[in-house]
Design an enzyme around this catalytic site. Structure first.
Site, PDB file in Angstrom:
ATOM      1  N   HIS A 269      -7.273  10.734  -4.341  1.00 21.76           N
ATOM      2  CA  HIS A 269      -6.054  10.836  -3.541  1.00 21.76           C
ATOM      3  C   HIS A 269      -5.897  12.236  -2.965  1.00 21.76           C
ATOM      4  CE1 HIS A 269      -5.053   6.936  -5.030  1.00 21.76           C
ATOM      5  NE2 HIS A 269      -3.862   6.968  -4.466  1.00 21.76           N
ATOM      6  N   SER A 270      -6.586  13.196  -3.582  1.00 24.26           N
ATOM      7  CA  SER A 270      -6.487  14.580  -3.127  1.00 24.26           C
ATOM      8  C   SER A 270      -7.806  15.039  -2.539  1.00 24.26           C
ATOM      9  CB  SER A 270      -6.091  15.471  -4.314  1.00 24.26           C
ATOM     10  OG  SER A 270      -6.538  16.794  -4.095  1.00 24.26           O
TER      11      SER A 270
END
Lengths: 208, 237
Positions: free
Chosen positions: B15-16
């Site tokens: 997600h990052s």
């Protein structure tokens, strides 16, 4: 009014409008049992869909419209709803491929394909307190309306009512998928945001 | 081996963006020949995942050996599955999606890919199942005979970890690399010597004692080589 390419474009445009209008409410539902971004994420995705609809070729069919929407949702939503709604519209597009105008059985096939795509992608079933609950009830009611000889509009109306009922039914459920599943009994009494957005999108399909 | 020169590629979906790129750096340091591509963050650069970015990353990582896609949280797995579906049937057979510990799984997958492991071996190295890593005796019916036979052939040696890192990070990767290349069934304190996750889960620091054992006659040389590596303090010998 027939269910043709114009209808498909109107469906997605109305969905984009309705999601924009209800985005704060959807995020509020999501804050209670998720991470609070469902409304914003979907709004970003449908804004991208709306923009892409103006670039459709003249001879686009309903399946082309649904496919464009799927790709925009997949690449723009960001959260889990992107792949889920994206897969739903992708499968729906395949289900009505080659049809310039949708009949009652096409509407049933479209909704059924979307349901199965979401079940497969999310590894979820009816009763898990997810958007599947809304799609499941929509598919069941649409099939019943078609079996009774309803015209395409009547089948869509039945699907929209089913989705609303399915969304309501998530209030009393314990979540078995997604972040809400960490909450156990505490999720009871809260509506699933994905089921609610499904109800909004299928309501837009009926009124398009 | 049909594709002896092509390493399995890795795609890291987080997600990052920072987590994906940082983990790719870590993998690249330990496994320099493995194609690794990071696919982190949403399309607007924020937190999230982006299916198109994942598809591009898969293309980059595919160099003939297949691709293992390692994803961090639930919706990253959904995005990865969607990307694979969009790439189509022929490609899908050459792609494995792994839902395991992100950083440790990626490092373990990299080490196995670096040592020539195929897609299935890389997938197993990165998945949760491998974290258990035990090669202990089989307790099913008839296992008593096996146990008795194993007792007779068991070969076990102990050593103390002298290097500052203990059996962690790079030393652990070197250890697994050697164990994998030797091929024999060998355990370290009960964990499979070829499972990086299993070994990392032992948490062996400097000064800790390691017990390296095998039940196979042909595994004895492997035990000796691994003991030598530990005693050398991983000085490259």
């Amino acid at each position: 009014m027939t269910l043709d390419t114009r209808w498909a474009v109107a469906w997605l445009t109305r969905s984009a409008d309705a999601i924009e209008e209800h985005a704060p409410m959807l995020s509020e539902l999501d804050r209670a049992i998720g991470d609070g971004d469902h409304g914003e994420n979907l709004n970003r995705g449908f804004a991208a869909v709306r923009a892409a609809l103006s670039d459709l070729p003249e001879d686009a069919q309903p399946s082309d419209v649904l496919r464009v929407a799927a790709m925009r949702l997949i690449s723009s939503v960001g959260g889990a709803a992107g792949p889920l709604y994206g897969t739903a519209f992708l499968r729906a597009s395949d289900a009505v491929s080659g049809r310039g105008e949708l009949g009652p059985s096409d509407v049933v096939a479209l909704i059924d394909a979307a349901l199965r795509g979401i079940e497969e992608r999310g590894h979820a079933s009816a009763g898990d307190k997810t958007m599947v609950d809304a799609w499941y009830a929509a598919a069941a009611d649409a099939a019943a309306a078609a079996a009774e000889g309803g015209d395409p509009r009547a089948v869509l109306a039945a699907a929209a009512r089913g989705a609303a009922r399915g969304a309501e039914s998530t209030d009393g459920l314990v979540a078995r998928k997604g972040r809400a599943s960490y909450l156990g009994e505490r999720a009871v009494g809260h509506r699933d945001p994905g089921a609610e957005s499904t109800a909004i999108i299928l309501q837009a399909a009926e009124s398009a | 081996m049909s594709s002896a020169t092509a390493h399995v590629g890795l795609v890291l979906v987080s997600h990052s963006d920072l987590v994906a790129r940082g983990t790719a750096d870590l993998v690249a340091q330990m496994s320099p020949d493995v194609p690794v591509s990071a696919a982190g963050g949403a399309s607007d650069g924020g937190i999230g995942t982006d299916v198109e970015r994942i598809m591009v990353a898969i293309d980059r990582a595919e160099q003939g050996g297949g691709v293992a896609v390692i994803a961090d949280l639930g919706s990253a797995v959904l995005s990865a599955e969607t990307a694979v579906e969009l790439l189509g049937g022929d490609r899908a057979a050459r792609i494995a999606i792994v839902d395991g510990p992100f950083v440790e799984g990626a490092v373990a997958a990299g080490v196995v890919a670096q040592t020539g492991g195929d897609l299935d071996a890389v997938r197993r190295a990165a998945s949760w199942a491998a974290a258990a890593g035990a090669v202990g005796h089989d307790h099913s019916a008839g296992a008593a005979d096996h146990a008795a036979a194993a007792e007779a052939t068991r070969y076990l040696r102990r050593a103390t970890l002298v290097n500052p890192d203990g059996l962690h990070a790079r030393p652990a990767a070197e250890f697994v690399k050697l164990a994998t290349s030797l091929g024999a069934r060998v355990t370290v304190n009960g964990k499979d010597a070829r499972s990086l996750l299993g070994i990392l889960s032992l948490g062996l620091a400097q000064g800790a004692s390691v017990e390296i054992a095998t039940d196979d006659r042909e595994g004895r040389e492997a035990v000796d080589r691994l003991i030598a590596l530990v005693e050398s303090g991983f000085s490259g010998e």
